[in-house]
Motif scaffolding. Structure first.
Motif, PDB file in Angstrom:
ATOM      1  N   LEU A 175      26.341  11.287 -14.125  1.00  0.00           N
ATOM      2  CA  LEU A 175      27.060  12.801 -13.993  1.00  0.00           C
ATOM      3  C   LEU A 175      26.212  13.810 -13.696  1.00  0.00           C
ATOM      4  O   LEU A 175      26.467  15.049 -13.193  1.00  0.00           O
ATOM      5  CB  LEU A 175      27.647  13.132 -15.334  1.00  0.00           C
ATOM      6  N   ASN A 176      24.758  13.558 -13.981  1.00  0.00           N
ATOM      7  CA  ASN A 176      23.789  14.662 -13.617  1.00  0.00           C
ATOM      8  C   ASN A 176      23.777  14.845 -12.154  1.00  0.00           C
ATOM      9  O   ASN A 176      23.628  16.047 -11.616  1.00  0.00           O
ATOM     10  CB  ASN A 176      22.368  14.325 -14.252  1.00  0.00           C
ATOM     11  N   LEU A 177      23.676  13.776 -11.525  1.00  0.00           N
ATOM     12  CA  LEU A 177      23.638  13.727  -9.943  1.00  0.00           C
ATOM     13  C   LEU A 177      25.011  14.231  -9.564  1.00  0.00           C
ATOM     14  O   LEU A 177      25.063  15.183  -8.519  1.00  0.00           O
ATOM     15  CB  LEU A 177      23.651  12.209  -9.646  1.00  0.00           C
ATOM     16  N   VAL A 178      26.241  13.926 -10.104  1.00  0.00           N
ATOM     17  CA  VAL A 178      27.531  14.701  -9.703  1.00  0.00           C
ATOM     18  C   VAL A 178      27.572  15.972  -9.848  1.00  0.00           C
ATOM     19  O   VAL A 178      27.932  16.540  -8.978  1.00  0.00           O
ATOM     20  CB  VAL A 178      28.807  13.927 -10.461  1.00  0.00           C
ATOM     21  N   GLU A 179      26.885  16.611 -10.894  1.00  0.00           N
ATOM     22  CA  GLU A 179      26.705  17.919 -11.003  1.00  0.00           C
ATOM     23  C   GLU A 179      26.004  18.614 -10.129  1.00  0.00           C
ATOM     24  O   GLU A 179      26.104  19.703  -9.496  1.00  0.00           O
ATOM     25  CB  GLU A 179      26.381  18.456 -12.491  1.00  0.00           C
ATOM     26  N   ALA A 180      24.930  17.844  -9.801  1.00  0.00           N
ATOM     27  CA  ALA A 180      23.890  18.631  -8.793  1.00  0.00           C
ATOM     28  C   ALA A 180      24.506  18.616  -7.296  1.00  0.00           C
ATOM     29  O   ALA A 180      24.568  19.539  -6.653  1.00  0.00           O
ATOM     30  CB  ALA A 180      22.731  17.649  -8.688  1.00  0.00           C
ATOM     31  N   VAL A 181      25.191  17.509  -7.067  1.00  0.00           N
ATOM     32  CA  VAL A 181      26.079  17.479  -5.735  1.00  0.00           C
ATOM     33  C   VAL A 181      27.147  18.538  -5.770  1.00  0.00           C
ATOM     34  O   VAL A 181      27.375  19.061  -4.758  1.00  0.00           O
ATOM     35  CB  VAL A 181      26.746  16.172  -5.545  1.00  0.00           C
ATOM     36  N   ALA A 182      27.949  18.924  -6.602  1.00  0.00           N
ATOM     37  CA  ALA A 182      28.997  19.724  -6.588  1.00  0.00           C
ATOM     38  C   ALA A 182      28.401  21.065  -6.547  1.00  0.00           C
ATOM     39  O   ALA A 182      28.874  21.858  -5.722  1.00  0.00           O
ATOM     40  CB  ALA A 182      29.696  19.735  -8.242  1.00  0.00           C
ATOM     41  N   GLU A 183      27.121  21.419  -7.553  1.00  0.00           N
ATOM     42  CA  GLU A 183      26.602  22.531  -7.153  1.00  0.00           C
ATOM     43  C   GLU A 183      25.947  22.798  -5.712  1.00  0.00           C
ATOM     44  O   GLU A 183      26.088  23.964  -5.253  1.00  0.00           O
ATOM     45  CB  GLU A 183      25.558  22.827  -8.265  1.00  0.00           C
TER      46      GLU A 183
END
Lengths: 224, 453
Positions: B418-426
């Motif tokens: 989820l940390n990567l998903v959030e980084a991708v979204a941002e």
């Protein structure tokens, strides 16, 4: 095959040379980029392996120079930089493939085999491997004349295996070629689709033309 | 910059409004003071003139007698050179001289009414002195010119006040706009930084003024923060990168051992297990490095507009089979031709992470739903499952590195998904949201829709 390896780390070079020797390849080694360039111009090699971080020149600049000088041999770039940007730069410089350290020797061998066959002409509208035939336009598949219905991903998997028939194709290569993923999913997406492809290909047949190469990937045999 | 809501004044407008109010009050005060002092000086001047004339005429009476005084009054009235009027009366109030037409004034100062030559009633300031022979001398001066002068003064003051007020309002509006536009630019920059573009800096148009100094200070603070963040990134990436090299060499040696000892079955198994462990550690480092790379934002230079609908459909098609093998169902509802600016592979990896989380952390026979739809100018990609869900107080924690849900502790992974998903979204200018699907968990990736060319 004759392979030129430009790698400054002697231990890494020894490991690669030994691994390639086991596959019957002859490896010429150079530790510096400029010397490697001269050797590439002077020797007749099938594949070049270039390390990204060389003491005298950046691997991407070296590959750009090689391409500028008209060297057309397939080039595999080795790097410990696994960043997306580094891969984009590496492939943008003219390298044909990009492998991040550390890697399994079998992965390196599979990629070198794939590179050596590249340029020998792609697949036509129809292609075959042993008893299996495919129509790439209509996306039809037959085995011994019997029509097999495949899902799009299964067809693409089979197409890649036919393209590289009788060679080991690694799981990472299939992820790149079929899914365009340059990352490693945690789930067994390749295995799942390969399993379904096998079930459909082998329904009503005794022999499985797809061989699982443990720890590496798969091979489609043309003699089945 | 968020504008003040309708019906509510912004702080700058309020300050400017108060400034205009105080400015007006001060101007009014100043005008009133000028008016009062002016009027008093005018009255004093008038009284001095009347008193001086009265003393002069009393002197004439004292030294030269009543006849000389009457002649003097006659000459003054005939000349009509000044605005003074005279009245000389005896003890019974009978006129002895002067042409002032009024009732008999009282001794001393008073305001009187008189008739002018045209018979109109007018007001005058008068001083009456009792002469030694029992007669009375009144010297008066018409107040009309003084009143006209007072009116003119009041008009000038009012015009000045109006001009001042208008200038204050125009100045206030201009000041409000100027300050607001400067603040708006700063606010827009701050919003950009919050959205993840750490390279943005406050605009500095005039380095020497207060805004320029504030922007300079904020920029210095941002530079310092960026340096610290970059330093932290480099340290964590450096550790992850530098540890790869020795691990890579260990892996090579283990592989070589496998080649050199093909007959040693037990040893081969041990070595193979070691290689698996090393690969797992290396993939953890790869994940950390990838998150660091995505967060750094340098990948934006490679962003292109791509068809998110096609990318999502492709991932869903592949993972439907994976879900089925895990005794779960995956259904998709994808709106057509939703285009976003970004990296198709990164967004695919984010979706793969969400799907793998949903497949791994839900019980058998769970349903997973992927939906891609439009919400105004945003595209919302949601992955919803009907599993056990995540308590609300733990949802935000799950986005952090190395944080894992209670139910996923026994399964593989490092809590980086989820940390990567959030980084991708941002990095795509979007955001990640977790919510309760009742039952199960809903994860939304919200991305801005690409502008049509």
């Amino acid at each position: 095959m004759r392979i030129l390896l430009i790698e400054d780390d002697a231990e890494m070079a020894g490991f690669i040379t030994d691994g390639l020797a086991l596959q019957g390849h002859v490896t010429l080694t150079e530790q510096e980029g400029r010397q490697g360039l001269r050797r590439a111009q002077g020797e007749n090699c099938d594949v070049l392996i270039v390390d990204r971080m060389l003491p005298d020149i950046d691997g991407t600049d070296l590959v750009s120079e090689m391409r500028g000088l008209g060297l057309s041999e397939p080039i595999l770039m080795l790097t410990s930089l696994g960043a997306i940007e580094d891969r984009v730069k590496g492939l943008g410089s003219g390298a044909d493939d990009y492998l991040v350290k550390p890697f399994a020797m079998a992965e390196l061998c599979a990629r070198i085999d794939a590179l050596s066959r590249r340029g020998r002409g792609g697949l036509g509208d129809t292609a075959a491997c042993g008893t299996i035939k495919i129509d790439r336009v209509r996306r039809d598949v037959w085995r011994e004349g019997q029509r097999i219905v495949l899902q799009p991903r299964e067809f693409e998997l089979l197409e890649q295996l036919i393209r590289q028939q009788d060679q080991v194709v690694s799981r990472a290569m299939l992820l790149e070629q079929v899914w365009h993923f340059h990352f490693d999913p945690q789930t067994n997406i390749v295995e799942t689709h390969m399993s379904r492809l096998r079930q459909k290909l082998n329904a009503g047949f005794e022999r499985d033309p797809i061989v699982t190469v443990r720890g590496v990937g798969y091979k489609l045999r043309s003699d089945v | 910059m968020s504008e003040p809501r309708h019906g509510r004044l912004g702080a700058i407008t309020r300050i400017a409004g108060w400034f205009v109010v105080f400015y007006t009050i001060a101007t009014l005060g100043l005008g009133a003071t000028i008016y009062i002092i002016g009027e008093s000086a005018l009255r004093e001047q008038l009284d001095d003139r009347i008193a001086a004339e009265s003393d002069y005429l009393a002197d004439i009476h004292r030294h030269r007698g009543i006849v000389a005084l009457r002649d003097t009054l006659q000459r003054r009235d005939d000349r009509g050179v000044n605005a003074l009027g005279y009245l000389l009366t005896d003890g019974n109030g009978r006129r002895l001289g002067g042409e002032l037409t009024t009732d008999r004034p009282r001794t001393g100062w008073e305001q009187i009414q008189f008739r002018d030559q045209d018979g109109r009633r007018n007001v005058a300031r008068a001083f009456t002195v009792d002469l030694k022979d029992g007669n009375s001398l009144t010297v008066a001066m018409e107040l009309a010119p003084e009143r006209a002068l007072r009116r003119t003064t009041a008009l000038i003051l009012l015009a000045g006040l109006g001009a001042t007020l208008l200038g204050g309002i125009i100045g206030g509006v201009w000041l409000t706009r100027a300050i607001r536009s400067r603040l708006r630019a700063m606010n827009a920059t701050a919003q950009g930084i919050i959205s993840g573009d750490m390279s943005l800096r406050m605009p500095v148009s005039q380095p020497d003024d207060e805004f320029g100094q504030l922007a300079g200070t904020l920029n210095a603070m941002l530079d310092r923060n960026s340096a610290l963040i970059e330093n932290l990134r480099q340290v964590s990436s450096g550790i992850a990168h530098d540890l790869r090299t020795p691990l890579a060499k260990v892996r090579q040696r283990l592989e070589r051992m496998m080649v050199l000892t093909p007959e040693e079955g037990a040893l081969q198994d041990e070595v193979e297990r070691s290689i698996v462990e090393i690969d797992a550690t290396l993939s953890l480092f790869s994940a950390l490095l990838r998150i660091a790379e995505v967060e750094a934002g340098a990948l934006r230079q490679y962003f292109r507009v791509f068809d998110l609908s096609a990318a999502v459909a492709s991932v869903c098609e592949s993972y439907a089979a994976v879900a089925e093998d895990s005794d779960k169902s995956l259904t998709c509802s994808i709106g057509p031709e939703m285009r976003v600016l970004g990296d198709a592979e990164l967004v695919s990896q984010a979706l793969v992470n969400l799907l793998e989380n949903a497949i791994r952390h839900t019980p058998p026979r769970s349903s997973i739903r992927v939906k891609l739809c439009l919400n105004g100018t945003k595209v919302v990609l949601s992955v919803t499952d009907d599993g056990h869900g995540v308590p609300e107080h733990r949802q935000e924690l799950l986005k952090q590195r190395f944080t894992r849900g209670d139910r996923s502790r026994g399964s593989p992974g490092y809590g980086l998904g989820l940390n990567l998903v959030e980084a991708v979204a941002e990095v795509h200018g979007g955001r990640l949201r977790l919510s309760d699907a009742e039952p199960g968990l809903r994860v939304d990736i919200e991305l801005p829709l690409a502008e049509r060319p």
